[in-house]
Design a protein around this motif. Structure first.
Motif, PDB file in Angstrom:
ATOM      1  N   LEU A  70       0.837  -1.211   0.000  1.00 41.00           N
ATOM      2  CA  LEU A  70       0.000   0.000   0.000  1.00 41.00           C
ATOM      3  C   LEU A  70       0.869   1.258   0.000  1.00 41.00           C
ATOM      4  CD1 LEU A  70      -2.730  -1.309   2.435  1.00 41.00           C
ATOM      5  CD2 LEU A  70      -3.087  -0.642   0.040  1.00 41.00           C
ATOM      6  N   THR A  71       1.953   1.236   0.787  1.00 38.36           N
ATOM      7  CA  THR A  71       2.866   2.396   0.807  1.00 38.36           C
ATOM      8  C   THR A  71       3.377   2.677  -0.604  1.00 38.36           C
ATOM      9  OG1 THR A  71       3.589   1.835   3.032  1.00 38.36           O
ATOM     10  CG2 THR A  71       5.048   3.281   1.767  1.00 38.36           C
ATOM     11  N   VAL A  72       3.812   1.617  -1.294  1.00 43.96           N
ATOM     12  CA  VAL A  72       4.408   1.813  -2.621  1.00 43.96           C
ATOM     13  C   VAL A  72       3.321   2.130  -3.658  1.00 43.96           C
ATOM     14  CG1 VAL A  72       5.708   0.645  -4.452  1.00 43.96           C
ATOM     15  CG2 VAL A  72       6.486   0.517  -2.081  1.00 43.96           C
ATOM     16  N   ALA A  73       2.132   1.495  -3.527  1.00 47.95           N
ATOM     17  CA  ALA A  73       1.048   1.798  -4.474  1.00 47.95           C
ATOM     18  C   ALA A  73       0.660   3.279  -4.371  1.00 47.95           C
ATOM     19  CB  ALA A  73      -0.156   0.903  -4.200  1.00 47.95           C
ATOM     20  N   GLU A  74       0.610   3.795  -3.136  1.00 49.32           N
ATOM     21  CA  GLU A  74       0.246   5.209  -2.972  1.00 49.32           C
ATOM     22  C   GLU A  74       1.366   6.131  -3.495  1.00 49.32           C
ATOM     23  OE1 GLU A  74      -1.123   4.900   1.088  1.00 49.32           O
ATOM     24  OE2 GLU A  74      -3.122   4.274   0.419  1.00 49.32           O
TER      25      GLU A  74
ATOM     26  N   GLU B 145     -10.240  -5.452   3.927  1.00 48.26           N
ATOM     27  CA  GLU B 145     -11.166  -4.586   3.167  1.00 48.26           C
ATOM     28  C   GLU B 145     -10.629  -3.175   2.998  1.00 48.26           C
ATOM     29  OE1 GLU B 145     -15.311  -4.244   4.322  1.00 48.26           O
ATOM     30  OE2 GLU B 145     -15.371  -6.439   4.450  1.00 48.26           O
ATOM     31  N   ASP B 146     -10.029  -2.652   4.068  1.00 51.74           N
ATOM     32  CA  ASP B 146      -9.497  -1.296   4.002  1.00 51.74           C
ATOM     33  C   ASP B 146      -8.352  -1.220   2.969  1.00 51.74           C
ATOM     34  OD1 ASP B 146      -9.071   1.446   5.038  1.00 51.74           O
ATOM     35  OD2 ASP B 146      -7.145   0.590   5.660  1.00 51.74           O
ATOM     36  N   GLY B 147      -7.508  -2.244   2.964  1.00 48.82           N
ATOM     37  CA  GLY B 147      -6.405  -2.290   1.997  1.00 48.82           C
ATOM     38  C   GLY B 147      -6.929  -2.328   0.570  1.00 48.82           C
ATOM     39  N   MET B 148      -7.959  -3.136   0.343  1.00 44.24           N
ATOM     40  CA  MET B 148      -8.534  -3.216  -1.015  1.00 44.24           C
ATOM     41  C   MET B 148      -9.104  -1.854  -1.428  1.00 44.24           C
ATOM     42  SD  MET B 148      -7.982  -6.111  -2.370  1.00 44.24           S
ATOM     43  CE  MET B 148      -9.146  -6.254  -3.713  1.00 44.24           C
ATOM     44  N   ALA B 149      -9.741  -1.153  -0.471  1.00 38.15           N
ATOM     45  CA  ALA B 149     -10.309   0.168  -0.786  1.00 38.15           C
ATOM     46  C   ALA B 149      -9.192   1.152  -1.145  1.00 38.15           C
ATOM     47  CB  ALA B 149     -11.125   0.677   0.396  1.00 38.15           C
ATOM     48  N   ARG B 150      -8.051   1.049  -0.427  1.00 39.73           N
ATOM     49  CA  ARG B 150      -6.930   1.954  -0.735  1.00 39.73           C
ATOM     50  C   ARG B 150      -6.353   1.650  -2.119  1.00 39.73           C
ATOM     51  NH1 ARG B 150      -3.275   1.730   4.577  1.00 39.73           N
ATOM     52  NH2 ARG B 150      -1.807   2.922   3.291  1.00 39.73           N
ATOM     53  N   LEU B 151      -6.316   0.374  -2.481  1.00 38.24           N
ATOM     54  CA  LEU B 151      -5.840   0.034  -3.837  1.00 38.24           C
ATOM     55  C   LEU B 151      -6.803   0.584  -4.889  1.00 38.24           C
ATOM     56  CD1 LEU B 151      -4.561  -3.670  -3.486  1.00 38.24           C
ATOM     57  CD2 LEU B 151      -3.197  -1.574  -3.595  1.00 38.24           C
TER      58      LEU B 151
END
Ligand SMILES: NC(=O)C1=CN([C@@H]2O[C@H](COP(=O)(O)OP(=O)(O)OC[C@H]3O[C@@H](n4cnc5c(N)ncnc54)[C@H](O)[C@@H]3O)[C@@H](O)[C@H]2O)C=CC1
Ligand SMILES: O=C(O)C1=N[C@H](C(=O)O)C[C@H](O)C1
Length: 249
Positions: A71-75, A93-99
Protein backbone atom coordinates in the motif's frame (compact mmCIF):
# COMPACT_ATOMS: atom_id res chain seq x y z
CA UNK A 1 12.65 -2.18 -22.60
CA UNK A 2 10.44 -1.57 -19.56
CA UNK A 3 12.17 0.11 -16.62
CA UNK A 4 10.85 -1.78 -13.60
CA UNK A 5 10.99 -1.23 -9.85
CA UNK A 6 10.44 -4.31 -7.66
CA UNK A 7 8.72 -3.94 -4.30
CA UNK A 8 9.78 -6.68 -1.85
CA UNK A 9 13.01 -7.08 -3.80
CA UNK A 10 14.82 -8.91 -0.96
CA UNK A 11 12.11 -11.59 -0.67
CA UNK A 12 11.60 -14.94 -2.39
CA UNK A 13 9.51 -13.41 -5.16
CA UNK A 14 11.78 -10.36 -5.40
CA UNK A 15 14.68 -12.69 -6.23
CA UNK A 16 12.50 -14.60 -8.71
CA UNK A 17 11.61 -11.35 -10.51
CA UNK A 18 15.27 -10.32 -10.71
CA UNK A 19 16.11 -13.75 -12.16
CA UNK A 20 13.23 -13.63 -14.67
CA UNK A 21 13.79 -10.08 -15.91
CA UNK A 22 14.66 -10.66 -19.54
CA UNK A 23 13.10 -7.84 -21.55
CA UNK A 24 12.71 -5.74 -18.41
CA UNK A 25 15.40 -3.62 -16.86
CA UNK A 26 15.07 -3.72 -13.05
CA UNK A 27 16.42 -0.30 -12.07
CA UNK A 28 15.54 -0.12 -8.35
CA UNK A 29 14.03 -2.24 -5.57
CA UNK A 30 12.06 -1.41 -2.43
CA UNK A 31 12.36 -3.30 0.88
CA UNK A 32 12.52 -2.55 4.57
CA UNK A 33 15.81 -4.49 4.97
CA UNK A 34 19.24 -2.90 5.57
CA UNK A 35 20.59 -4.14 2.23
CA UNK A 36 21.94 -1.33 -0.02
CA UNK A 37 21.66 -3.47 -3.15
CA UNK A 38 20.50 -6.91 -4.35
CA UNK A 39 22.22 -8.42 -7.39
CA UNK A 40 23.51 -4.93 -8.25
CA UNK A 41 20.04 -3.34 -8.02
CA UNK A 42 19.89 -0.44 -5.51
CA UNK A 43 17.48 -0.99 -2.59
CA UNK A 44 15.44 1.98 -1.31
CA UNK A 45 13.14 2.10 1.73
CA UNK A 46 9.42 2.06 0.71
CA UNK A 47 8.92 5.38 2.54
CA UNK A 48 11.16 7.01 -0.10
CA UNK A 49 9.49 5.26 -3.05
CA UNK A 50 7.86 8.34 -4.65
CA UNK A 51 11.21 10.15 -5.01
CA UNK A 52 12.96 6.98 -6.20
CA UNK A 53 10.32 6.37 -8.91
CA UNK A 54 11.16 9.77 -10.39
CA UNK A 55 14.92 9.52 -9.80
CA UNK A 56 15.20 6.10 -11.55
CA UNK A 57 12.68 7.02 -14.26
CA UNK A 58 10.56 3.91 -13.53
CA UNK A 59 7.95 2.82 -16.13
CA UNK A 60 6.13 0.33 -13.85
CA UNK A 61 6.35 -1.26 -10.39
CA UNK A 62 6.08 -5.00 -9.77
CA UNK A 63 5.04 -5.70 -6.19
CA UNK A 64 5.46 -8.90 -4.12
CA UNK A 65 5.76 -7.79 -0.51
CA UNK A 66 3.39 -7.53 2.49
CA UNK A 67 0.05 -5.66 2.42
CA UNK A 68 1.24 -2.57 4.33
CA UNK A 69 4.37 -2.31 2.17
CA UNK A 70 2.37 -2.81 -1.02
CA UNK A 71 0.00 0.00 0.00
CA UNK A 72 2.87 2.40 0.81
CA UNK A 73 4.41 1.81 -2.62
CA UNK A 74 1.05 1.80 -4.47
CA UNK A 75 0.25 5.21 -2.97
CA UNK A 76 3.72 6.43 -4.00
CA UNK A 77 2.89 5.23 -7.54
CA UNK A 78 -0.32 7.30 -7.47
CA UNK A 79 1.74 10.34 -6.39
CA UNK A 80 4.42 9.78 -9.04
CA UNK A 81 2.03 8.72 -11.85
CA UNK A 82 3.58 5.25 -12.28
CA UNK A 83 1.57 2.05 -13.10
CA UNK A 84 1.74 -0.80 -10.61
CA UNK A 85 1.31 -4.58 -10.79
CA UNK A 86 0.20 -5.87 -7.37
CA UNK A 87 1.06 -9.49 -6.54
CA UNK A 88 0.98 -9.24 -2.75
CA UNK A 89 -1.87 -11.21 -1.14
CA UNK A 90 -3.70 -10.94 2.19
CA UNK A 91 -5.25 -7.44 1.93
CA UNK A 92 -8.14 -6.65 4.26
CA UNK A 93 -11.17 -4.59 3.17
CA UNK A 94 -9.50 -1.30 4.00
CA UNK A 95 -6.40 -2.29 2.00
CA UNK A 96 -8.53 -3.22 -1.02
CA UNK A 97 -10.31 0.17 -0.79
CA UNK A 98 -6.93 1.95 -0.73
CA UNK A 99 -5.84 0.03 -3.84
CA UNK A 100 -9.10 1.03 -5.56
CA UNK A 101 -8.28 4.67 -4.73
CA UNK A 102 -4.83 4.26 -6.30
CA UNK A 103 -6.43 2.87 -9.47
CA UNK A 104 -8.33 6.17 -9.87
CA UNK A 105 -4.98 7.88 -10.51
CA UNK A 106 -2.80 5.27 -12.27
CA UNK A 107 -3.19 1.89 -14.04
CA UNK A 108 -3.22 -0.87 -11.39
CA UNK A 109 -3.26 -4.58 -12.22
CA UNK A 110 -3.85 -6.95 -9.32
CA UNK A 111 -3.74 -10.73 -9.37
CA UNK A 112 -3.49 -13.24 -6.55
CA UNK A 113 -1.68 -15.57 -8.96
CA UNK A 114 0.40 -14.66 -12.04
CA UNK A 115 0.54 -18.17 -13.50
CA UNK A 116 -1.30 -18.62 -16.80
CA UNK A 117 -2.37 -22.10 -15.71
CA UNK A 118 -4.28 -20.68 -12.74
CA UNK A 119 -6.12 -18.28 -15.09
CA UNK A 120 -7.34 -21.29 -17.07
CA UNK A 121 -8.10 -23.20 -13.87
CA UNK A 122 -10.40 -20.36 -12.76
CA UNK A 123 -12.31 -20.61 -16.06
CA UNK A 124 -12.62 -24.40 -15.70
CA UNK A 125 -13.83 -23.98 -12.12
CA UNK A 126 -16.59 -21.63 -13.26
CA UNK A 127 -17.77 -24.12 -15.87
CA UNK A 128 -17.53 -27.19 -13.61
CA UNK A 129 -19.31 -25.59 -10.64
CA UNK A 130 -22.05 -24.17 -12.89
CA UNK A 131 -22.61 -27.53 -14.60
CA UNK A 132 -22.21 -29.96 -11.67
CA UNK A 133 -24.43 -27.78 -9.54
CA UNK A 134 -25.33 -30.43 -6.95
CA UNK A 135 -21.84 -31.84 -6.37
CA UNK A 136 -20.06 -31.30 -3.06
CA UNK A 137 -17.11 -28.88 -3.28
CA UNK A 138 -13.88 -28.98 -1.25
CA UNK A 139 -10.92 -26.64 -1.80
CA UNK A 140 -7.35 -27.43 -0.67
CA UNK A 141 -4.18 -25.36 -1.05
CA UNK A 142 -0.59 -26.20 -0.07
CA UNK A 143 2.30 -23.74 0.28
CA UNK A 144 5.79 -23.47 1.74
CA UNK A 145 6.26 -23.19 5.50
CA UNK A 146 7.10 -19.44 5.38
CA UNK A 147 3.77 -18.31 3.95
CA UNK A 148 1.96 -16.00 6.38
CA UNK A 149 -1.53 -15.53 4.92
CA UNK A 150 -4.16 -18.29 4.85
CA UNK A 151 -6.05 -19.36 2.91
CA UNK A 152 -3.87 -18.32 -0.02
CA UNK A 153 -4.94 -15.37 -2.16
CA UNK A 154 -5.49 -17.81 -5.02
CA UNK A 155 -7.78 -20.01 -2.92
CA UNK A 156 -9.79 -16.90 -1.99
CA UNK A 157 -10.03 -15.95 -5.68
CA UNK A 158 -11.20 -19.48 -6.60
CA UNK A 159 -13.75 -19.22 -3.78
CA UNK A 160 -14.99 -15.90 -5.24
CA UNK A 161 -15.42 -17.59 -8.64
CA UNK A 162 -17.36 -20.46 -7.02
CA UNK A 163 -19.55 -18.07 -5.03
CA UNK A 164 -20.41 -16.13 -8.18
CA UNK A 165 -21.91 -19.41 -9.48
CA UNK A 166 -23.27 -21.05 -6.32
CA UNK A 167 -24.46 -19.98 -2.90
CA UNK A 168 -21.92 -21.90 -0.76
CA UNK A 169 -20.69 -21.09 2.73
CA UNK A 170 -16.96 -21.68 3.42
CA UNK A 171 -16.00 -23.84 6.41
CA UNK A 172 -12.32 -23.33 7.23
CA UNK A 173 -11.13 -26.76 8.42
CA UNK A 174 -13.24 -29.17 10.44
CA UNK A 175 -12.84 -30.87 13.79
CA UNK A 176 -14.96 -32.75 16.28
CA UNK A 177 -18.60 -33.47 15.42
CA UNK A 178 -18.83 -31.64 12.08
CA UNK A 179 -21.49 -33.10 9.77
CA UNK A 180 -21.39 -31.57 6.32
CA UNK A 181 -24.10 -29.09 5.30
CA UNK A 182 -25.35 -29.38 1.73
CA UNK A 183 -24.31 -25.80 0.96
CA UNK A 184 -20.88 -25.69 2.54
CA UNK A 185 -17.45 -25.78 0.98
CA UNK A 186 -14.53 -27.00 3.06
CA UNK A 187 -11.41 -24.82 2.66
CA UNK A 188 -8.05 -26.18 3.84
CA UNK A 189 -4.59 -24.57 3.99
CA UNK A 190 -1.52 -26.82 4.33
CA UNK A 191 1.97 -25.39 5.04
CA UNK A 192 5.03 -27.58 4.48
CA UNK A 193 8.58 -27.47 3.14
CA UNK A 194 9.16 -25.32 0.07
CA UNK A 195 5.99 -26.15 -1.88
CA UNK A 196 5.70 -23.32 -4.42
CA UNK A 197 1.88 -23.41 -4.59
CA UNK A 198 -0.73 -26.12 -5.13
CA UNK A 199 -4.49 -25.67 -5.46
CA UNK A 200 -7.15 -28.34 -5.87
CA UNK A 201 -10.92 -28.13 -6.16
CA UNK A 202 -12.75 -31.41 -5.62
CA UNK A 203 -16.25 -31.80 -7.03
CA UNK A 204 -17.88 -34.99 -5.75
CA UNK A 205 -21.18 -36.59 -6.66
CA UNK A 206 -22.33 -39.95 -5.25
CA UNK A 207 -20.65 -42.01 -7.96
CA UNK A 208 -17.83 -39.87 -9.33
CA UNK A 209 -15.23 -37.32 -8.32
CA UNK A 210 -13.78 -34.56 -10.50
CA UNK A 211 -10.54 -32.95 -9.37
CA UNK A 212 -9.31 -29.67 -10.87
CA UNK A 213 -5.79 -28.93 -9.73
CA UNK A 214 -2.73 -26.84 -10.48
CA UNK A 215 0.85 -27.00 -9.19
CA UNK A 216 3.44 -24.28 -9.63
CA UNK A 217 6.89 -25.84 -9.84
CA UNK A 218 9.00 -22.69 -9.79
CA UNK A 219 8.44 -19.11 -8.58
CA UNK A 220 9.71 -18.04 -11.99
CA UNK A 221 6.23 -18.71 -13.40
CA UNK A 222 4.72 -15.98 -11.17
CA UNK A 223 7.63 -13.62 -11.87
CA UNK A 224 7.33 -14.03 -15.65
CA UNK A 225 3.57 -13.42 -15.53
CA UNK A 226 3.98 -10.27 -13.42
CA UNK A 227 6.68 -8.89 -15.75
CA UNK A 228 4.44 -9.56 -18.76
CA UNK A 229 1.67 -7.71 -16.91
CA UNK A 230 3.99 -4.75 -16.23
CA UNK A 231 4.94 -4.43 -19.93
CA UNK A 232 1.24 -4.69 -20.89
CA UNK A 233 0.20 -2.05 -18.33
CA UNK A 234 2.57 0.74 -19.40
CA UNK A 235 0.77 3.46 -21.38
CA UNK A 236 -2.77 2.47 -20.35
CA UNK A 237 -5.36 4.74 -18.77
CA UNK A 238 -5.79 4.85 -14.99
CA UNK A 239 -8.02 2.01 -13.83
CA UNK A 240 -8.24 -1.50 -12.38
CA UNK A 241 -6.96 -4.31 -14.63
CA UNK A 242 -6.81 -8.09 -14.32
CA UNK A 243 -4.23 -10.70 -15.39
CA UNK A 244 -6.91 -12.41 -17.48
CA UNK A 245 -6.72 -9.41 -19.84
CA UNK A 246 -2.98 -9.98 -20.28
CA UNK A 247 -3.44 -13.71 -20.90
CA UNK A 248 -6.15 -13.01 -23.51
CA UNK A 249 -4.17 -10.24 -25.25
N1 LIG B 1 0.34 -13.04 -7.10
C1 LIG B 1 1.24 -14.04 -7.23
O1 LIG B 1 1.37 -14.67 -8.32
C2 LIG B 1 2.10 -14.38 -6.09
C3 LIG B 1 1.96 -13.71 -4.92
N2 LIG B 1 2.82 -13.94 -3.88
C4 LIG B 1 2.66 -13.06 -2.73
O2 LIG B 1 3.77 -12.16 -2.71
C5 LIG B 1 4.03 -11.77 -1.37
C6 LIG B 1 5.51 -11.95 -1.08
O3 LIG B 1 5.85 -13.32 -1.11
P1 LIG B 1 7.34 -13.81 -0.83
O4 LIG B 1 8.30 -13.15 -1.73
O5 LIG B 1 7.27 -15.29 -0.80
O6 LIG B 1 7.56 -13.25 0.67
P2 LIG B 1 8.91 -12.90 1.41
O7 LIG B 1 8.58 -12.88 2.87
O8 LIG B 1 10.02 -13.76 0.93
O9 LIG B 1 9.25 -11.41 0.93
C7 LIG B 1 8.54 -10.29 1.36
C8 LIG B 1 9.32 -9.06 1.00
O10 LIG B 1 8.60 -7.91 1.43
C9 LIG B 1 9.52 -7.02 2.07
N3 LIG B 1 8.79 -6.16 3.01
C10 LIG B 1 8.46 -6.41 4.30
N4 LIG B 1 7.84 -5.35 4.82
C11 LIG B 1 7.77 -4.42 3.82
C12 LIG B 1 7.26 -3.12 3.72
N5 LIG B 1 6.66 -2.54 4.76
N6 LIG B 1 7.38 -2.49 2.53
C13 LIG B 1 7.97 -3.09 1.45
N7 LIG B 1 8.49 -4.31 1.50
C14 LIG B 1 8.39 -4.95 2.67
C15 LIG B 1 10.53 -7.91 2.74
O11 LIG B 1 11.71 -7.20 3.01
C16 LIG B 1 10.72 -8.96 1.63
O12 LIG B 1 11.58 -8.42 0.65
C17 LIG B 1 3.09 -12.59 -0.49
O13 LIG B 1 1.94 -11.81 -0.20
C18 LIG B 1 2.70 -13.77 -1.40
O14 LIG B 1 1.47 -14.35 -1.07
C19 LIG B 1 3.80 -14.87 -3.95
C20 LIG B 1 3.96 -15.60 -5.08
C21 LIG B 1 3.13 -15.42 -6.24
O1 LIG C 1 3.03 -17.02 -1.00
C1 LIG C 1 3.19 -17.70 -2.04
O2 LIG C 1 4.19 -18.37 -2.22
C2 LIG C 1 2.15 -17.67 -3.07
N1 LIG C 1 1.17 -16.82 -2.90
C3 LIG C 1 0.08 -16.61 -3.79
C4 LIG C 1 -1.23 -16.88 -3.09
O3 LIG C 1 -1.38 -16.53 -1.91
O4 LIG C 1 -2.13 -17.43 -3.72
C5 LIG C 1 0.24 -17.28 -5.12
C6 LIG C 1 1.03 -18.54 -5.12
O5 LIG C 1 0.19 -19.62 -4.83
C7 LIG C 1 2.26 -18.52 -4.26
Amino acid sequence: MTRVAVNGVTGQMGHAVLAAAGDADVVVGFATSDADAVDGVPVVHPADAADALAEYDVDAVVDFAVPEGALTVAEACAEAGVPIVVGTTGFDEDGMARLKDVSESVPLLKATNFSRGIQVLQRLVREAVGTLDEYDLELVETHHNRKVDAPSGTANTILDVIQSERDVEPVYGREGHAPRDEDEIGVFARRAGDVRGEHELLLAGDDEVLSLSHRAEDRGVFAAGALDAAAWLVGRDAGWYSFGEVVDA
